[in-house]
Every structure is written in C-alpha cells, then in structure tokens.
Motif scaffolding. Sequence first.
Motif, PDB file in Angstrom:
ATOM      1  N   LYS A   1       6.912  -3.027  -9.906  1.00 48.66           N
ATOM      2  CA  LYS A   1       5.860  -2.885 -10.922  1.00 48.66           C
ATOM      3  C   LYS A   1       4.887  -1.760 -10.572  1.00 48.66           C
ATOM      4  O   LYS A   1       4.535  -0.938 -11.419  1.00 48.66           O
ATOM      5  CB  LYS A   1       5.060  -4.186 -11.049  1.00 48.66           C
ATOM      6  N   LEU A   2       4.431  -1.744  -9.322  1.00 49.38           N
ATOM      7  CA  LEU A   2       3.443  -0.741  -8.903  1.00 49.38           C
ATOM      8  C   LEU A   2       4.033   0.667  -8.907  1.00 49.38           C
ATOM      9  O   LEU A   2       3.354   1.627  -9.269  1.00 49.38           O
ATOM     10  CB  LEU A   2       2.889  -1.090  -7.521  1.00 49.38           C
ATOM     11  N   THR A   3       5.302   0.787  -8.534  1.00 51.30           N
ATOM     12  CA  THR A   3       5.956   2.094  -8.549  1.00 51.30           C
ATOM     13  C   THR A   3       6.053   2.610  -9.984  1.00 51.30           C
ATOM     14  O   THR A   3       5.779   3.788 -10.243  1.00 51.30           O
ATOM     15  CB  THR A   3       7.363   2.005  -7.911  1.00 51.30           C
ATOM     16  N   LYS A   4       6.401   1.733 -10.930  1.00 49.79           N
ATOM     17  CA  LYS A   4       6.469   2.134 -12.344  1.00 49.79           C
ATOM     18  C   LYS A   4       5.093   2.582 -12.842  1.00 49.79           C
ATOM     19  O   LYS A   4       4.978   3.587 -13.547  1.00 49.79           O
ATOM     20  CB  LYS A   4       6.978   0.971 -13.206  1.00 49.79           C
TER      21      LYS A   4
ATOM     22  N   GLN B   1      -1.998  -6.911 -11.563  1.00 48.07           N
ATOM     23  CA  GLN B   1      -0.564  -7.203 -11.646  1.00 48.07           C
ATOM     24  C   GLN B   1      -0.338  -8.569 -11.027  1.00 48.07           C
ATOM     25  O   GLN B   1      -0.891  -8.864  -9.973  1.00 48.07           O
ATOM     26  CB  GLN B   1       0.242  -6.134 -10.896  1.00 48.07           C
ATOM     27  N   PHE B   2       0.496  -9.388 -11.668  1.00 50.01           N
ATOM     28  CA  PHE B   2       0.702 -10.758 -11.202  1.00 50.01           C
ATOM     29  C   PHE B   2       2.188 -11.086 -11.181  1.00 50.01           C
ATOM     30  O   PHE B   2       2.926 -10.740 -12.099  1.00 50.01           O
ATOM     31  CB  PHE B   2      -0.025 -11.731 -12.150  1.00 50.01           C
ATOM     32  N   VAL B   3       2.618 -11.747 -10.108  1.00 48.58           N
ATOM     33  CA  VAL B   3       4.012 -12.186  -9.988  1.00 48.58           C
ATOM     34  C   VAL B   3       4.001 -13.580  -9.377  1.00 48.58           C
ATOM     35  O   VAL B   3       3.216 -13.854  -8.473  1.00 48.58           O
ATOM     36  CB  VAL B   3       4.811 -11.242  -9.053  1.00 48.58           C
ATOM     37  N   ASP B   4       4.854 -14.467  -9.889  1.00 44.98           N
ATOM     38  CA  ASP B   4       5.007 -15.749  -9.182  1.00 44.98           C
ATOM     39  C   ASP B   4       6.460 -16.180  -9.157  1.00 44.98           C
ATOM     40  O   ASP B   4       7.223 -15.905 -10.060  1.00 44.98           O
ATOM     41  CB  ASP B   4       4.048 -16.825  -9.703  1.00 44.98           C
ATOM     42  N   LYS B   5       6.826 -16.786  -8.056  1.00 44.32           N
ATOM     43  CA  LYS B   5       8.212 -17.213  -7.811  1.00 44.32           C
ATOM     44  C   LYS B   5       8.204 -18.622  -7.224  1.00 44.32           C
ATOM     45  O   LYS B   5       7.277 -19.002  -6.518  1.00 44.32           O
ATOM     46  CB  LYS B   5       8.902 -16.278  -6.802  1.00 44.32           C
ATOM     47  N   THR B   6       9.267 -19.373  -7.498  1.00 43.46           N
ATOM     48  CA  THR B   6       9.418 -20.700  -6.919  1.00 43.46           C
ATOM     49  C   THR B   6      10.701 -20.695  -6.080  1.00 43.46           C
ATOM     50  O   THR B   6      11.769 -20.349  -6.585  1.00 43.46           O
ATOM     51  CB  THR B   6       9.514 -21.765  -8.033  1.00 43.46           C
TER      52      THR B   6
ATOM     53  N   ALA C   1       0.831  -1.211   0.000  1.00 42.71           N
ATOM     54  CA  ALA C   1       0.000   0.000   0.000  1.00 42.71           C
ATOM     55  C   ALA C   1       0.868   1.265   0.000  1.00 42.71           C
ATOM     56  O   ALA C   1       0.430   2.315  -0.454  1.00 42.71           O
ATOM     57  CB  ALA C   1      -0.936  -0.016   1.203  1.00 42.71           C
ATOM     58  N   LYS C   2       2.106   1.162   0.481  1.00 45.08           N
ATOM     59  CA  LYS C   2       3.008   2.312   0.463  1.00 45.08           C
ATOM     60  C   LYS C   2       3.433   2.646  -0.968  1.00 45.08           C
ATOM     61  O   LYS C   2       3.679   3.795  -1.290  1.00 45.08           O
ATOM     62  CB  LYS C   2       4.257   2.039   1.310  1.00 45.08           C
ATOM     63  N   SER C   3       3.528   1.625  -1.824  1.00 43.57           N
ATOM     64  CA  SER C   3       3.947   1.839  -3.206  1.00 43.57           C
ATOM     65  C   SER C   3       2.793   2.306  -4.090  1.00 43.57           C
ATOM     66  O   SER C   3       2.991   3.019  -5.057  1.00 43.57           O
ATOM     67  CB  SER C   3       4.514   0.546  -3.801  1.00 43.57           C
ATOM     68  N   TYR C   4       1.585   1.837  -3.763  1.00 44.27           N
ATOM     69  CA  TYR C   4       0.429   2.148  -4.609  1.00 44.27           C
ATOM     70  C   TYR C   4      -0.814   2.192  -3.729  1.00 44.27           C
ATOM     71  O   TYR C   4      -1.174   1.176  -3.122  1.00 44.27           O
ATOM     72  CB  TYR C   4       0.293   1.056  -5.686  1.00 44.27           C
TER      73      TYR C   4
END
Length: 99
Positions: free
Chosen positions: A88-91, A65-70, A28-31
């Motif tokens: 991503k949100l900052t951009k 916006q979607f991100v996934d990591k393993t 929430a701080k970024s967007y």
Amino acid sequence: MEIKIQAVHFDATEKLQEFATRKVEKLAKSYEDIQKVEVSLKVVKPATALNKETSISVTIPGGTQFVDKTCDTFEEGIDLCVDALKVKLTKLKEKSRNH
C-alpha cells in the motif's frame, strides 16, 4: 516514527513486542514520512484456530492506512500486515511521485 503496541485480552510478552517493533520499523524503507504506527493484537474467541487478530494502522501525511489479519499466531499476523502495508505504501509513494 512513533510505535504503539496494544494487547487486548492478554499480556503481550516483551519478545512479541520487540518482534512487532522490529517488523514495523522496516516500513520506513517503503515510505519515509510515517508519523505514527499503532499495532493492535487481540485474542478472539480463545481456544479456536485462527483466533489471533492483528491490525496495524499507519498515520502518514494526508491520511491513515489500515490493515488487519486474523491468523494462528501473532507473528504470522504481523508479518502479513506489514507485507500488505508495504504494498500500500509503495503504491502511495509512486502515486505522489507521478503527480
């Protein structure tokens, strides 16, 4: 901001859910206009390294916006996903400010 945490193929501990919630709330701080966040924690092929898949989907006005990591641990995955989403949100925020 609504936060939904979903654990697939295992039961997430309360501690893990609190960790995820705490980290996601920092977005929430970024967007400011985040409407909903969905965190999906999934164990893939148990008993191997890098078997924990973390994906975070953030719904904002105008899209998702979607991100996934393993990773080896869910905490590490959550950290990496949140960091990637912050970028991503900052951009996005800077783009909308410039228009």
